[in-house]
Design an enzyme around this catalytic site. Structure first.
Site, PDB file in Angstrom:
ATOM      1  N   GLU A 241       3.603   4.319 -11.968  1.00  0.00           N
ATOM      2  CA  GLU A 241       3.705   4.060 -10.525  1.00  0.00           C
ATOM      3  C   GLU A 241       2.651   4.924  -9.865  1.00  0.00           C
ATOM      4  O   GLU A 241       2.776   6.143  -9.820  1.00  0.00           O
ATOM      5  CB  GLU A 241       5.122   4.387 -10.019  1.00  0.00           C
ATOM      6  N   CYS A 275       3.378   6.721  -1.205  1.00  0.00           N
ATOM      7  CA  CYS A 275       2.498   5.691  -1.758  1.00  0.00           C
ATOM      8  C   CYS A 275       2.640   4.359  -1.045  1.00  0.00           C
ATOM      9  O   CYS A 275       1.670   3.630  -0.893  1.00  0.00           O
ATOM     10  CB  CYS A 275       2.752   5.525  -3.256  1.00  0.00           C
TER      11      CYS A 275
END
Length: 469
Positions: A241, A275
């Site tokens: 990720e 993010c």
């Protein structure tokens, strides 16, 4: 709360707590010895041999207790995170409390998600897909959500019967130790969850060890490329990720002031260090000027503040001075090349890591800010003239984590959102919230999924069990 991953990991010599608000080193920790690493690997393997045979419903009771302790200790955990990485105290507490939801979700839903699945056969006999654990796993976790990131990796894998070796960020050693204490106090057996203050060289050793069956990283693309290469070389599955530069498309608005406030609050959550934050706001031309004006008003006249106090009119530091300086360089590059700075942009003198919340427009492809992720309190706004142009701009990125599209006409927003090249697409909300919602991306945002039903489907042996008829 919007919860996500890091894209830039500040470097530090060993494990230490450095308060980004003051620049003061509060505590230092020794890096693990090679003997420590071998002992952790041995513990994870021996723990796995016992843990995999514990009934999943019994594992669920322990996993649920882990979640309860996160909530019970939320105030203590919040103080730790705020001191380590500068997160506003209320957000740190909310993150700890959200971990309860994650562990509770997998404790409740896990037995069903891991249940045997019968397969229709055409040649007689009975075929079943079993979901079995695979063994010890390595988790490499970031600093920006020091509890949540661990929870979304640990909870499903503890339910499955896997064991964990956890390497946390060098800047979050107190958080790492607090999580280990929760695991121990909740009754997680010895060897099932193992915190290690590993070095980068030791990470490579752990991945190469035959006892480790997979690795999950949340971090930068650079770190993802390194870990992915090491995992591939050793034939280990990886979940990565990584970064994101999510588009946030506003096609029209019935209330510009409210929509700008939502966009700003989303961008400033965790001081912009998320993010899946809305790093690229794409706004239709007829409402663009008013939208930028509202953002500018929200960003103006803010002053540095103590994240443990959260006084109105103040902003929190970034995670480190290095992170603040890096972001300031990206902003300067854009302004030097012709971007318009509407507010903020000033890097305050150290040792604190304070960069004024910033609003930029006029970003072009020759600027670093167009393609690079801006991991901090910088709102970039683009003007577009059509839905087609908005979608083209939204997809003009190396990243593919998430995205959101807003319109007073939900079908119009949904049509644009359907074209997003991303792992998550949202209509009329900044992001889907909840432990049940899978999280992950495509392109350079990585691969694999965490949370929701997909979170229990990564590090699992989907074994075919066939009995001839």
């Amino acid at each position: 709360m919007a919860v996500t991953s890091t894209a830039q990991t500040p470097t530090a010599p060993g494990y230490r707590v450095l308060n980004p608000a003051t620049g003061a080193i509060l505590e230092e920790f020794a890096t693990a010895t090679d003997t420590d690493i071998q002992e952790a690997l041995a513990a994870a393997e021996s723990g796995y041999q016992a843990w995999k045979n514990v009934d999943i419903n019994e594992r669920a009771k322990i996993v649920a207790r882990v979640g309860e302790l996160f909530a019970e200790r939320a105030d203590e955990l919040a103080a730790i995170a705020t001191a380590e990485m500068g997160k506003p105290l209320s957000e740190s507490k909310g993150e700890a409390e959200f971990c309860k939801d994650i562990f509770e979700y997998f404790a409740t839903e896990g037995p069903g998600l891991a249940a045997d699945q019968e397969v229709k056969t055409f040649g007689g006999g009975k075929a079943i897909i079993e979901r079995l654990p695979v063994g010890p796993l390595l988790g490499i976790m970031p600093w920006n959500y020091p509890f949540y990131q661990v929870a979304r990796f640990a909870a499903p894998n503890l339910m499955l019967g896997n064991t964990i070796v956890l390497k946390h960020a060098e800047t979050c050693p107190r958080s790492a130790l607090a999580i280990q204490a929760i695991m121990d106090d909740a009754g997680v057996p010895a060897g099932v969850y193992n915190n290690v203050f590993a070095s980068h060289d030791q990470i490579a050793t752990i991945i190469a060890d035959p006892r480790i069956q997979g690795v999950s990283l949340t971090g930068s693309e650079r770190a993802g490329a390194i870990i992915g290469e090491q995992a591939g070389r050793n034939l280990k599955k990886a979940v990565l990720e990584l970064g994101g530069s999510d588009p946030y498309v506003i096609l029209d608005s019935a209330d510009i002031k409210a929509d700008a406030a939502t966009a700003w609050a989303t961008r400033m959550e965790n001081t912009g260090q998320a993010c899946n934050s809305n790093k690229r706001m794409i706004v239709m031309e007829d409402i663009f000027d008013d939208f930028v004006s509202e953002l500018t008003a929200l960003a103006t006249d803010l002053v540095p503040g103590d994240p443990a106090e959260e006084v109105a009119g103040t902003f929190a530091p970034l995670s480190s001075r290095a992170a603040a300086e890096s972001l300031a360089a990206q902003v300067k590059d854009a302004v030097d090349k012709g971007a318009t700075l509407h507010a903020g942009g000033t890097l305050h003198e150290g040792p604190g890591a304070y960069l004024e919340p910033t609003v930029l427009t006029g970003i072009t492809k020759d600027m670093r800010a167009y393609y690079e992720e801006l991991f901090g309190p910088v709102a970039v706004v683009y003007k577009v003239t059509s839905d087609e142009e908005a979608l083209e701009l939204a997809n003009d990125t190396q990243y593919g984590l998430g995205g959101a599209v807003f319109s007073t006409d939900p079908s119009r927003a949904a049509k644009v959102a359907a074209g997003l090249e991303s792992g998550m697409a949202n209509v009329n909300t900044p992001s889907a919230e909840g432990a049940e919602m899978p999280f992950g991306g495509v392109k350079r945002s990585g691969f694999g999924r965490e949370l929701g039903p997909l979170g229990m489907d990564e590090f699992v042996n989907k074994r075919l069990f066939y009995v001839a008829g």
